[in-house]
Design an enzyme around this catalytic site. Sequence first.
Site, PDB file in Angstrom:
ATOM      1  N   CYS A 165       0.573  -1.345  -0.616  1.00 58.40           N
ATOM      2  CA  CYS A 165      -0.324  -0.239   0.410  1.00 58.40           C
ATOM      3  C   CYS A 165       0.925   1.546   0.317  1.00 58.40           C
ATOM      4  O   CYS A 165       0.497   1.901  -0.212  1.00 58.40           O
ATOM      5  CB  CYS A 165      -0.760   0.081   1.664  1.00 58.40           C
ATOM      6  SG  CYS A 165      -2.083  -1.620   0.665  1.00 58.40           S
ATOM      7  N   HIS A 170      -3.347   7.196   3.353  1.00 58.27           N
ATOM      8  CA  HIS A 170      -4.098   5.968   1.825  1.00 58.27           C
ATOM      9  C   HIS A 170      -5.245   5.491   2.517  1.00 58.27           C
ATOM     10  O   HIS A 170      -5.025   5.963   3.909  1.00 58.27           O
ATOM     11  CB  HIS A 170      -2.579   4.592   2.998  1.00 58.27           C
ATOM     12  CG  HIS A 170      -3.097   3.709   2.712  1.00 58.27           C
ATOM     13  ND1 HIS A 170      -3.821   2.812   1.290  1.00 58.27           N
ATOM     14  CD2 HIS A 170      -3.056   2.294   3.103  1.00 58.27           C
ATOM     15  CE1 HIS A 170      -3.496   1.841   0.898  1.00 58.27           C
ATOM     16  NE2 HIS A 170      -3.822   1.356   2.069  1.00 58.27           N
ATOM     17  N   ASN A 220     -10.534  -0.294  -0.213  1.00 55.51           N
ATOM     18  CA  ASN A 220      -8.653   0.063  -0.015  1.00 55.51           C
ATOM     19  C   ASN A 220      -8.142  -0.900  -1.511  1.00 55.51           C
ATOM     20  O   ASN A 220      -7.980  -2.091  -1.412  1.00 55.51           O
ATOM     21  CB  ASN A 220      -8.033  -1.051   1.115  1.00 55.51           C
ATOM     22  CG  ASN A 220      -7.020  -0.677   1.156  1.00 55.51           C
ATOM     23  OD1 ASN A 220      -5.543  -0.544   0.182  1.00 55.51           O
ATOM     24  ND2 ASN A 220      -5.337  -1.552   2.386  1.00 55.51           N
TER      25      ASN A 220
HETATM   26  O1  UT7 Z   1      -3.537  -1.199   3.596  1.00 55.48           O
HETATM   27  C1  UT7 Z   1      -2.893  -1.758   4.472  1.00 55.48           C
HETATM   28  C2  UT7 Z   1      -3.301  -2.545   5.964  1.00 55.48           C
HETATM   29  N1  UT7 Z   1      -4.780  -2.864   6.375  1.00 55.48           N
HETATM   30  C3  UT7 Z   1      -5.213  -1.961   6.988  1.00 55.48           C
HETATM   31  O2  UT7 Z   1      -4.328  -0.893   7.339  1.00 55.48           O
HETATM   32  C4  UT7 Z   1      -6.643  -2.601   7.535  1.00 55.48           C
HETATM   33  C5  UT7 Z   1      -5.960  -2.127   9.380  1.00 55.48           C
HETATM   34  N2  UT7 Z   1      -6.885  -3.118  10.660  1.00 55.48           N
HETATM   35  C6  UT7 Z   1      -8.312  -3.354  10.238  1.00 55.48           C
HETATM   36  O3  UT7 Z   1      -9.006  -1.864   9.178  1.00 55.48           O
HETATM   37  C7  UT7 Z   1      -9.367  -3.349  10.615  1.00 55.48           C
HETATM   38  O4  UT7 Z   1      -8.562  -4.266  12.083  1.00 55.48           O
HETATM   39  C8  UT7 Z   1     -10.276  -5.097  10.608  1.00 55.48           C
HETATM   40  C9  UT7 Z   1     -11.175  -3.608   9.456  1.00 55.48           C
HETATM   41  C10 UT7 Z   1      -9.673  -5.114   9.625  1.00 55.48           C
HETATM   42  C11 UT7 Z   1     -10.852  -5.384  11.331  1.00 55.48           C
HETATM   43  O5  UT7 Z   1     -12.015  -4.295  12.110  1.00 55.48           O
HETATM   44  P1  UT7 Z   1     -11.679  -4.803  13.737  1.00 55.48           P
HETATM   45  O6  UT7 Z   1     -12.907  -3.617  14.501  1.00 55.48           O
HETATM   46  O7  UT7 Z   1     -10.067  -4.661  13.794  1.00 55.48           O
HETATM   47  O8  UT7 Z   1     -12.311  -6.252  14.187  1.00 55.48           O
HETATM   48  P2  UT7 Z   1     -11.414  -7.715  14.339  1.00 55.48           P
HETATM   49  O9  UT7 Z   1     -11.131  -8.270  13.724  1.00 55.48           O
HETATM   50  O10 UT7 Z   1     -11.015  -7.396  16.205  1.00 55.48           O
HETATM   51  O11 UT7 Z   1     -13.206  -7.961  14.546  1.00 55.48           O
HETATM   52  C12 UT7 Z   1     -14.142  -8.102  15.516  1.00 55.48           C
HETATM   53  C13 UT7 Z   1     -15.711  -9.135  14.976  1.00 55.48           C
HETATM   54  C14 UT7 Z   1     -14.498 -10.523  15.084  1.00 55.48           C
HETATM   55  O12 UT7 Z   1     -16.002 -10.754  15.938  1.00 55.48           O
HETATM   56  P3  UT7 Z   1     -16.091 -11.905  17.476  1.00 55.48           P
HETATM   57  O13 UT7 Z   1     -15.004 -12.311  17.709  1.00 55.48           O
HETATM   58  O14 UT7 Z   1     -15.687  -9.590  18.515  1.00 55.48           O
HETATM   59  O15 UT7 Z   1     -17.127 -12.315  17.684  1.00 55.48           O
HETATM   60  C15 UT7 Z   1     -15.003 -10.601  14.020  1.00 55.48           C
HETATM   61  O16 UT7 Z   1     -15.282 -12.138  13.910  1.00 55.48           O
HETATM   62  O17 UT7 Z   1     -16.114  -8.656  14.164  1.00 55.48           O
HETATM   63  C16 UT7 Z   1     -16.297 -10.396  13.172  1.00 55.48           C
HETATM   64  N3  UT7 Z   1     -16.397  -9.747  12.091  1.00 55.48           N
HETATM   65  C17 UT7 Z   1     -16.713  -9.627  11.102  1.00 55.48           C
HETATM   66  N4  UT7 Z   1     -18.039  -9.067  11.274  1.00 55.48           N
HETATM   67  C18 UT7 Z   1     -18.558  -9.324  10.170  1.00 55.48           C
HETATM   68  C19 UT7 Z   1     -14.943  -9.593  11.888  1.00 55.48           C
HETATM   69  N5  UT7 Z   1     -14.759  -9.232   9.825  1.00 55.48           N
HETATM   70  C20 UT7 Z   1     -16.314  -9.453   9.938  1.00 55.48           C
HETATM   71  C21 UT7 Z   1     -16.967  -8.499   8.427  1.00 55.48           C
HETATM   72  N6  UT7 Z   1     -18.607  -8.729   8.540  1.00 55.48           N
HETATM   73  N7  UT7 Z   1     -16.366  -8.592   7.451  1.00 55.48           N
END
Ligand code: UT7
Length: 354
Positions: free
Chosen positions: A111, A250, A280
Amino acid sequence: MTRATITGWGKCVPPVVLSNFDLEQVMDTSDEWIHTRSGIKERRISHVETSDMAAVAAQHAIAAAGLDPLDIDMLFVATCTPDRLIPSCAAMVQAKIGAHNAGTLDMNAACTGFIYGLSAATGLIAAGVAKKVVVVGAEKLTAFLNLDERTTGVLFGDGAGAVVIEATDDPDEGILAMELGSDGRMTELLTVTHTGTEYPNDALLYEERTIYMQGREIFRNAVVKMGESAANVLEAAGLNLDDVDLLIPHQANVRIIDATAKRMKLNPEQVYVNIASYGNTSAATIPIALTEAMEEERISAGDVIVFVAFGGGLTWGGTAVRWGSRTTPIAHSDAALPPTDRTGLELLAARPRI
Ligand code: UT7
């Protein structure tokens, strides 16, 4: 030392939209979750290859600079999703746009690739090696989405953006300062495995050839490093946070952008955000956002613009730019992708099991 300045800008976003509601039909997710956690409402899915999008974006940027493709002496394509391993995507773009006098090179800093390309272009111009350089950021990340991996499957999209960088004698404009960073010890936080020389060594598991990410760790590092890069390039340019007219970060997650802007004490109108429409697009986010900021007249002559990015590697970087006197394109290109009748879900289903 010769200064480099941005004289042309252009984008190519493929026409087919893949909405959060589309993804609800093929993944265990919801529009509400995606939009709340990332700021994304929809993304584009490409019916053509990365070099096709890159070529269209480059032609718009070259026209905006009032140049002919034969004027270009170096062409960089920042991408982690090239059409092929050999030749480079840049060489394929060169042939497609007729930039036959250019050297060509791909750059993979994930990225952060566009920031690396911008820095390399600036260095070549400063050293007198090149005078007119095109830097494209182009990606077809939907090719690597795993629909069973909902954390990454909802985040990425396709597109391309490009700029033309030229030498300038004007001491008051151009690229003022750059920072490039990387920490290869954090490779496994964001990776697509089994795609290079690892490929023949294992069973060809489709699931292993898709994007894997430790989202929370990436999120934490992104906020810190993008904030630091912005501060460092401003300091190197002899400027401070009050001087920033527009931050173009970004576009990975609107919450990362908001946290970075908060660290920098910027108001929302000082930050460009278009992640809702495209998701993204990795190396393409900043040149697409810059082009849209120009189209929306968010940039005026003499403005201080800061680009910051963060991505796989891990990599990060920043650029401070003082915009020149021209804020409109010199000419327009009619370059466009071929049309398609297919829907987003049809294109998603038709992806090869790479
Ligand atoms: O380009 C550079 C690289 N990328 C980035 O910079 C991305 C960086 N990271 C992020 O943007 C965020 O960490 C994410 C958007 C990927 C995830 O958001 P988060 O708030 O950190 O969520 P999480 O991974 O902690 O997941 C929270 C919950 C989980 O459920 P439980 O375990 O709390 O029951 C996940 O299983 O959300 C669940 N979950 C989803 N639910 C519905 C994860 N993905 C999804 C989804 N739809 N697509």
